[in-house]
Scaffold this motif. Structure first.
Motif, mmCIF file in Angstrom:
data_model
loop_
_atom_site.group_PDB
_atom_site.id
_atom_site.type_symbol
_atom_site.label_atom_id
_atom_site.label_comp_id
_atom_site.label_asym_id
_atom_site.label_seq_id
_atom_site.Cartn_x
_atom_site.Cartn_y
_atom_site.Cartn_z
ATOM 1 N N GLU A 68 74.994 40.726 -2.887
ATOM 2 C CA GLU A 68 74.494 39.381 -3.163
ATOM 3 C C GLU A 68 75.652 38.404 -3.391
ATOM 4 O OE1 GLU A 68 72.261 37.268 -6.897
ATOM 5 O OE2 GLU A 68 71.556 39.265 -6.311
ATOM 6 N N LEU A 69 76.655 38.819 -4.161
ATOM 7 C CA LEU A 69 77.808 37.961 -4.421
ATOM 8 C C LEU A 69 78.612 37.690 -3.149
ATOM 9 C CD1 LEU A 69 78.990 39.437 -7.834
ATOM 10 C CD2 LEU A 69 77.957 37.188 -7.440
ATOM 11 N N GLU A 70 78.750 38.692 -2.297
ATOM 12 C CA GLU A 70 79.467 38.489 -1.035
ATOM 13 C C GLU A 70 78.721 37.502 -0.143
ATOM 14 O OE1 GLU A 70 79.808 42.524 0.317
ATOM 15 O OE2 GLU A 70 81.775 42.777 -0.608
ATOM 16 N N ARG A 71 77.396 37.592 -0.119
ATOM 17 C CA ARG A 71 76.597 36.644 0.670
ATOM 18 C C ARG A 71 76.771 35.229 0.115
ATOM 19 N NH1 ARG A 71 72.438 34.151 -0.546
ATOM 20 N NH2 ARG A 71 71.844 35.531 -2.236
ATOM 21 N N GLU A 72 76.682 35.100 -1.213
ATOM 22 C CA GLU A 72 76.839 33.800 -1.852
ATOM 23 C C GLU A 72 78.228 33.225 -1.585
ATOM 24 O OE1 GLU A 72 76.894 32.044 -6.382
ATOM 25 O OE2 GLU A 72 75.656 33.798 -5.957
ATOM 26 N N GLU A 89 78.375 31.900 1.958
ATOM 27 C CA GLU A 89 77.659 30.629 2.073
ATOM 28 C C GLU A 89 78.472 29.483 1.469
ATOM 29 O OE1 GLU A 89 73.895 31.321 0.198
ATOM 30 O OE2 GLU A 89 73.132 32.511 1.879
ATOM 31 N N LEU A 90 79.116 29.733 0.327
ATOM 32 C CA LEU A 90 79.934 28.696 -0.303
ATOM 33 C C LEU A 90 81.150 28.357 0.545
ATOM 34 C CD1 LEU A 90 79.729 29.835 -4.026
ATOM 35 C CD2 LEU A 90 78.711 27.783 -3.020
ATOM 36 N N ARG A 91 81.752 29.357 1.170
ATOM 37 C CA ARG A 91 82.889 29.088 2.067
ATOM 38 C C ARG A 91 82.448 28.217 3.251
ATOM 39 N NH1 ARG A 91 87.551 32.230 1.256
ATOM 40 N NH2 ARG A 91 87.230 33.944 -0.201
ATOM 41 N N GLN A 92 81.273 28.511 3.793
ATOM 42 C CA GLN A 92 80.756 27.715 4.909
ATOM 43 C C GLN A 92 80.485 26.276 4.462
ATOM 44 O OE1 GLN A 92 77.347 29.999 6.139
ATOM 45 N NE2 GLN A 92 78.545 31.353 7.446
ATOM 46 N N ALA A 93 79.880 26.122 3.277
ATOM 47 C CA ALA A 93 79.597 24.783 2.762
ATOM 48 C C ALA A 93 80.899 24.018 2.523
ATOM 49 C CB ALA A 93 78.787 24.875 1.476
ATOM 50 N N ASN A 94 81.908 24.685 1.958
ATOM 51 C CA ASN A 94 83.205 24.034 1.728
ATOM 52 C C ASN A 94 83.853 23.609 3.036
ATOM 53 O OD1 ASN A 94 83.111 24.168 -1.049
ATOM 54 N ND2 ASN A 94 84.282 26.065 -1.177
ATOM 55 N N GLU A 95 83.736 24.438 4.061
ATOM 56 C CA GLU A 95 84.306 24.094 5.371
ATOM 57 C C GLU A 95 83.599 22.868 5.955
ATOM 58 O OE1 GLU A 95 86.850 24.385 8.656
ATOM 59 O OE2 GLU A 95 86.938 25.219 6.635
ATOM 60 N N ILE A 96 82.283 22.820 5.827
ATOM 61 C CA ILE A 96 81.524 21.658 6.312
ATOM 62 C C ILE A 96 81.950 20.405 5.558
ATOM 63 C CG2 ILE A 96 79.218 20.612 6.347
ATOM 64 C CD1 ILE A 96 78.151 23.503 6.912
ATOM 65 N N LEU A 97 82.073 20.509 4.234
ATOM 66 C CA LEU A 97 82.491 19.353 3.429
ATOM 67 C C LEU A 97 83.911 18.922 3.757
ATOM 68 C CD1 LEU A 97 80.954 20.335 -0.021
ATOM 69 C CD2 LEU A 97 80.191 18.502 1.513
#
Length: 107
Positions: A74-78, A81-89
């Motif tokens: 679960e933590l690896e998935r989260e 997702e956070l890395r992807q969101a940071n890249e988008i931002l």
């Protein structure tokens, strides 16, 4: 190629219990696993992994317990997702910073 078969937690627990109960009737733990795996319809290696995980869950063997493995997953998935969101931002920030530079000055 054969598709993966999913066994219920009850079936896995029963198979592990059978290995423990009938281990003395065989020359080795592996021989018990091979015998029981053939009866329940899985491979001996699959059954061996179930037995090893049950030992970890019971504290008899080093390694992550099932709840710890689930939490890690679960933590690896989260994290992903956070890395992807940071890249988008990061990309959006760079885009809007460039757009700001390209805009003509008001006088």
């Amino acid at each position: 190629m054969k598709t993966a078969t999913t066994y219920s937690p009850e079936m896995r627990a029963r198979a592990v219990r059978m290995v423990r109960e009938h281990q003395g009737e065989h020359e080795s733990e592996w021989a018990a696993m091979v015998s029981i795996a053939g009866k329940i319809g899985c491979t001996a290696e699959t059954l061996r992994r179930w037995v090893r995980q049950a030992e970890k869950d019971a504290g008899q063997r080093e390694g992550l317990t099932t709840p710890e493995r689930e939490r890690l997953k679960e933590l690896e998935r989260e994290n992903r997702e956070l890395r992807q969101a940071n890249e988008i931002l990061r990309k959006a920030s760079a885009y809007f910073a460039q757009a700001e530079l390209d805009r003509p000055l008001k006088q």
